[in-house]
Structures are given as structure tokens and as C-alpha cells.
Design a protein around this motif. Structure first.
Motif, PDB file in Angstrom:
ATOM      1  N   TRP A 179      14.196  -5.950  75.810  1.00 25.57           N
ATOM      2  CA  TRP A 179      15.237  -6.309  76.777  1.00 25.57           C
ATOM      3  C   TRP A 179      14.922  -7.595  77.530  1.00 25.57           C
ATOM      4  O   TRP A 179      15.829  -8.324  77.930  1.00 25.57           O
ATOM      5  CB  TRP A 179      15.416  -5.159  77.771  1.00 25.57           C
ATOM      6  N   LEU A 180      13.655  -7.896  77.713  1.00 24.06           N
ATOM      7  CA  LEU A 180      13.253  -9.122  78.393  1.00 24.06           C
ATOM      8  C   LEU A 180      12.642 -10.129  77.429  1.00 24.06           C
ATOM      9  O   LEU A 180      11.921 -11.034  77.847  1.00 24.06           O
ATOM     10  CB  LEU A 180      12.251  -8.799  79.509  1.00 24.06           C
ATOM     11  N   GLY A 181      12.950  -9.982  76.139  1.00 18.74           N
ATOM     12  CA  GLY A 181      12.311 -10.811  75.126  1.00 18.74           C
ATOM     13  C   GLY A 181      13.084 -12.039  74.723  1.00 18.74           C
ATOM     14  O   GLY A 181      12.516 -12.962  74.153  1.00 18.74           O
ATOM     15  N   ASP A 182      14.405 -12.079  74.955  1.00 14.50           N
ATOM     16  CA  ASP A 182      15.184 -13.271  74.617  1.00 14.50           C
ATOM     17  C   ASP A 182      16.045 -13.655  75.812  1.00 14.50           C
ATOM     18  O   ASP A 182      16.340 -12.817  76.677  1.00 14.50           O
ATOM     19  CB  ASP A 182      16.051 -13.031  73.381  1.00 14.50           C
ATOM     20  N   PRO A 183      16.449 -14.916  75.907  1.00 20.92           N
ATOM     21  CA  PRO A 183      17.138 -15.387  77.120  1.00 20.92           C
ATOM     22  C   PRO A 183      18.405 -14.625  77.457  1.00 20.92           C
ATOM     23  O   PRO A 183      18.652 -14.314  78.630  1.00 20.92           O
ATOM     24  CB  PRO A 183      17.437 -16.858  76.794  1.00 20.92           C
ATOM     25  N   THR A 184      19.230 -14.299  76.476  1.00 23.77           N
ATOM     26  CA  THR A 184      20.515 -13.659  76.767  1.00 23.77           C
ATOM     27  C   THR A 184      20.330 -12.278  77.367  1.00 23.77           C
ATOM     28  O   THR A 184      20.863 -11.963  78.444  1.00 23.77           O
ATOM     29  CB  THR A 184      21.364 -13.574  75.494  1.00 23.77           C
ATOM     30  N   SER A 185      19.579 -11.416  76.674  1.00 21.63           N
ATOM     31  CA  SER A 185      19.386 -10.057  77.186  1.00 21.63           C
ATOM     32  C   SER A 185      18.542 -10.045  78.455  1.00 21.63           C
ATOM     33  O   SER A 185      18.764  -9.227  79.348  1.00 21.63           O
ATOM     34  CB  SER A 185      18.735  -9.177  76.113  1.00 21.63           C
ATOM     35  N   ALA A 186      17.585 -10.973  78.561  1.00 26.74           N
ATOM     36  CA  ALA A 186      16.745 -11.008  79.757  1.00 26.74           C
ATOM     37  C   ALA A 186      17.566 -11.397  80.983  1.00 26.74           C
ATOM     38  O   ALA A 186      17.496 -10.737  82.031  1.00 26.74           O
ATOM     39  CB  ALA A 186      15.591 -11.987  79.561  1.00 26.74           C
ATOM     40  N   ASN A 187      18.367 -12.441  80.870  1.00 25.98           N
ATOM     41  CA  ASN A 187      19.187 -12.857  82.010  1.00 25.98           C
ATOM     42  C   ASN A 187      20.251 -11.827  82.338  1.00 25.98           C
ATOM     43  O   ASN A 187      20.568 -11.607  83.515  1.00 25.98           O
ATOM     44  CB  ASN A 187      19.845 -14.212  81.717  1.00 25.98           C
ATOM     45  N   THR A 188      20.797 -11.178  81.321  1.00 27.20           N
ATOM     46  CA  THR A 188      21.778 -10.114  81.568  1.00 27.20           C
ATOM     47  C   THR A 188      21.127  -8.947  82.298  1.00 27.20           C
ATOM     48  O   THR A 188      21.714  -8.377  83.233  1.00 27.20           O
ATOM     49  CB  THR A 188      22.395  -9.639  80.246  1.00 27.20           C
ATOM     50  N   SER A 189      19.920  -8.584  81.884  1.00 29.73           N
ATOM     51  CA  SER A 189      19.215  -7.481  82.540  1.00 29.73           C
ATOM     52  C   SER A 189      18.871  -7.822  83.985  1.00 29.73           C
ATOM     53  O   SER A 189      19.053  -6.998  84.893  1.00 29.73           O
ATOM     54  CB  SER A 189      17.933  -7.151  81.769  1.00 29.73           C
ATOM     55  N   LEU A 190      18.394  -9.033  84.211  1.00 29.74           N
ATOM     56  CA  LEU A 190      18.045  -9.433  85.571  1.00 29.74           C
ATOM     57  C   LEU A 190      19.280  -9.516  86.458  1.00 29.74           C
ATOM     58  O   LEU A 190      19.237  -9.136  87.643  1.00 29.74           O
ATOM     59  CB  LEU A 190      17.335 -10.791  85.544  1.00 29.74           C
ATOM     60  N   ALA A 191      20.385  -9.994  85.914  1.00 28.80           N
ATOM     61  CA  ALA A 191      21.621 -10.036  86.690  1.00 28.80           C
ATOM     62  C   ALA A 191      22.105  -8.624  87.020  1.00 28.80           C
ATOM     63  O   ALA A 191      22.640  -8.374  88.110  1.00 28.80           O
ATOM     64  CB  ALA A 191      22.696 -10.802  85.918  1.00 28.80           C
ATOM     65  N   GLY A 192      21.901  -7.695  86.088  1.00 22.53           N
ATOM     66  CA  GLY A 192      22.259  -6.306  86.366  1.00 22.53           C
ATOM     67  C   GLY A 192      21.437  -5.714  87.501  1.00 22.53           C
ATOM     68  O   GLY A 192      21.956  -4.942  88.320  1.00 22.53           O
ATOM     69  N   VAL A 193      20.169  -6.081  87.577  1.00 19.80           N
ATOM     70  CA  VAL A 193      19.331  -5.631  88.689  1.00 19.80           C
ATOM     71  C   VAL A 193      19.870  -6.182  90.011  1.00 19.80           C
ATOM     72  O   VAL A 193      19.885  -5.473  91.035  1.00 19.80           O
ATOM     73  CB  VAL A 193      17.866  -6.061  88.471  1.00 19.80           C
TER      74      VAL A 193
END
Length: 322
Positions: A179-193
């Protein structure tokens, strides 16, 4: 000046005017009593302390930052060489310095989502519902948690084999995605937090504004047969327009100045570096305080410009529904 009456008596006409002028002159600015002067100076005496703190910890640092932005200071050496606008030219001509602004788009989209969610729950919980106080506490609780603690909690939540992967496996959805391994999913996950954390702040602002609306308006709307949606559209939405405008300003400025969560969870790796993280690294990791100061000035000007444009497009009109 005098005039003579039929009885031969002389009457003085100017004396009362002179007495009035003399009495008025005693109450002029040069004849105020010490008590009057103290009463007029009291508000300014109360402002001395906050103005001193504001100037010392806000305006003086900002002035120093602007000065440093025109130098090549490394933050350690006492020598500062004036470089003119070279630092600003680097920010706008070096793609790696300005590209991080695109990461803010994830947080800007998340801010729009959190405003919508907060407005929905504030509207629903403003009516009489069971356990509404419990839901209010649950929604506001994440905002009370320290940002560092939230970062570490969700770091374990998104790691490989962590909480999210375990929940998905219980639901029968096997995944080996980092989930934190590529820019798209990482930024999406952080924005969700960020949505999870800051929804409570917007919720409290909206709830306070909605509860300040007179109850007679709801009663009149119910007598006229208005639905919940019609009450929201014609009563709630116009009444909370100033608070909604404030929330949008905070959302835009906050999306540009994100720091805590991505810095703790990824350190800016895998394409998650924000403009603030990059500025901090320039100042304390690469010892380019002058360039970092210029970046901070650019961020400040962008936020002020966006705020000004938003205030021009959506002015604060006084709402009177009664």
C-alpha cells in the motif's frame, strides 16, 4: 457688546457666550482628567502583551525568513551572501523542486471528501437521533489524537501483512499489494488518513453553525411540508455559508502544507514528499536555508493568493433568514 433698554439699563449679551466657551474649553483634550485618560488608554494597555507576542513570534520570523530567502545562508555559518532572486529562480526552474506541488492534489481531493462527510454527519446529527452524542464523540475523537501517534498507528495498518491485509483476508480478498510501495497507492492511503483525522474538526464547525439556527425556522418548514433535503437546501446551507467558506480556506491551505503524516509514515519516499517536507529537508538535511526560506515564502504567497481569490469569488454575505 451691550444694548440699552427702555429703563436705561445696559444689558451684556456676550457674557453667556464667553462663559460657555470657557466651560467647553475646560473639557477639551488638554483638560482631561487622569481618570479619563486612563479609561481611554485601558484598551491599548490590554493589547500590549498580545501585540508584543504576535510581533515577536510571527512578524519578526517572517521578516527574517524573507531576508534569508535572498541569501545563500546554510543555517550554520555567520556569513550570509546576498544572491538576489537566484533562490526563487531555482524553485520555478528546477522541476524536482516544484513538482512536489502535484502531491497536494491528493490531499486537496481528500479535503473535499472530508468536508462533504463532515457536512453530512453534522446535518444528520443536528436532528433528534438515538445515540447522537456517542456518534459526535466518535467523529471528533480522531482530531484529539497526536499526529505522530496517528502516523505510527497507520504505518502498521498499511504495512505488508498488517491490519488492512488481515481484514481483507478475513473477508476473502487476498492481496499482496504494497500500500505504501508506489506513489499512487501511497498518496491515496496517506490522504485517506488525513480524511480520518480532520473530518472531526470540520464536523464540529458545521455542527456549531447548524445548531445556532433558530428552531422556529425548522418548525415553520415542517408546517409547510418541507422535507429534510429542502430544509438543508433552504435553511441550513445559506446559514452556514461563512463557516463553509472558512472550511474551504482551511482545506486548501492545509492540503498545500501537509507535513506530519507523510513525514512520519514514509519520510517523503516513494513519491510522497510534499512541499513542506522538501523545504524541511533543504534546510536541515542539505543545509540550504536560503533556498528553503525562498520555498517557504513561495508557499506563503500561494496560500495568500488562493485565499484572496476564494474570498473574491465567495464573499461573506450577511445571512438573515428571519
Amino acid at each position: 457688546m451691550t444694548r440699552t433698554t427702555e429703563a436705561g439699563e445696559k444689558t451684556h449679551l456676550a457674557a453667556p457666550a464667553r462663559r460657555t466657551t470657557t466651560a467647553a474649553s475646560r473639557t477639551g483634550p488638554s483638560h482631561r482628567s487622569p481618570g479619563q485618560l486612563l479609561r481611554r488608554a485601558t484598551p491599548w494597555l490590554f493589547l500590549v502583551a498580545p501585540l508584543a507576542l504576535l510581533i515577536t513570534f510571527t512578524y519578526v520570523p517572517v521578516a527574517n525568513m524573507i531576508y534569508y530567502s535572498f541569501t545563500d545562508w546554510d543555517g550554520i555559518s555567520p556569513d550570509r551572501h546576498f544572491t538576489g532572486s537566484d533562490n526563487y529562480v531555482q524553485i520555478f526552474t528546477r522541476p524536482e523542486l516544484f513538482r512536489v506541488f502535484f502531491v497536494s492534489l491528493y490531499y486537496l481531493a481528500a479535503s473535499g471528501l472530508q468536508i462533504a462527510v463532515a457536512l453530512y454527519f453534522a446535518t444528520v446529527l443536528s436532528f433528534n437521533l438515538r445515540f447522537r452524542n456517542l456518534f459526535k464523540g466518535l467523529l471528533f475523537f480522531p482530531y484529539l489524537i497526536n499526529g505522530v501517534a496517528i502516523g505510527f498507528v497507520f504505518l502498521y495498518f498499511f504495512q505488508d501483512g498488517g491490519t488492512l491485509d488481515s481484514v481483507l483476508s478475513w473477508m476473502g480478498a487476498e492481496t499482496d499489494h504494497a500500500w505504501l510501495g508506489d506513489p499512487t497507492s501511497a498518496n491515496t492511503s496517506l490522504a485517506g488518513v488525513s480524511v480520518w483525522r480532520f473530518t472531526g474538526l470540520n464536523f464540529v464547525l458545521f455542527l456549531g453553525a447548524i445548531q445556532s439556527i433558530p428552531g422556529e425556522l425548522y418548525e415553520a418548514a415542517q408546517l409547510d411540508g418541507a422535507t429534510r433535503w429542502q430544509q438543508f437546501r433552504h435553511i441550513i446551507a445559506p446559514s452556514i455559508k461563512p463557516i463553509l467558506s472558512l472550511s474551504i480556506i482551511l482545506a486548501v491551505s492545509g492540503s498545500l502544507a501537509v507535513f506530519e503524516i507523510p513525514y512520519i509514515m514514509t519520510g517523503g519516499a516513494t513519491g510522497t514528499s510534499t512541499f513542506v517536507i522538501q523545504t524541511v529537508k533543504l534546510a536541515f538535511q542539505f543545509n540550504k536555508t536560503g533556498l528553503a526560506s525562498a520555498a517557504a515564502v513561495v508557499l506563503l504567497l500561494i496560500i495568500l493568493l488562493i485565499t484572496w481569490v476564494q474570498r473574491r469569488l465567495v464573499p461573506d454575505d450577511k445571512v438573515d433568514l428571519v
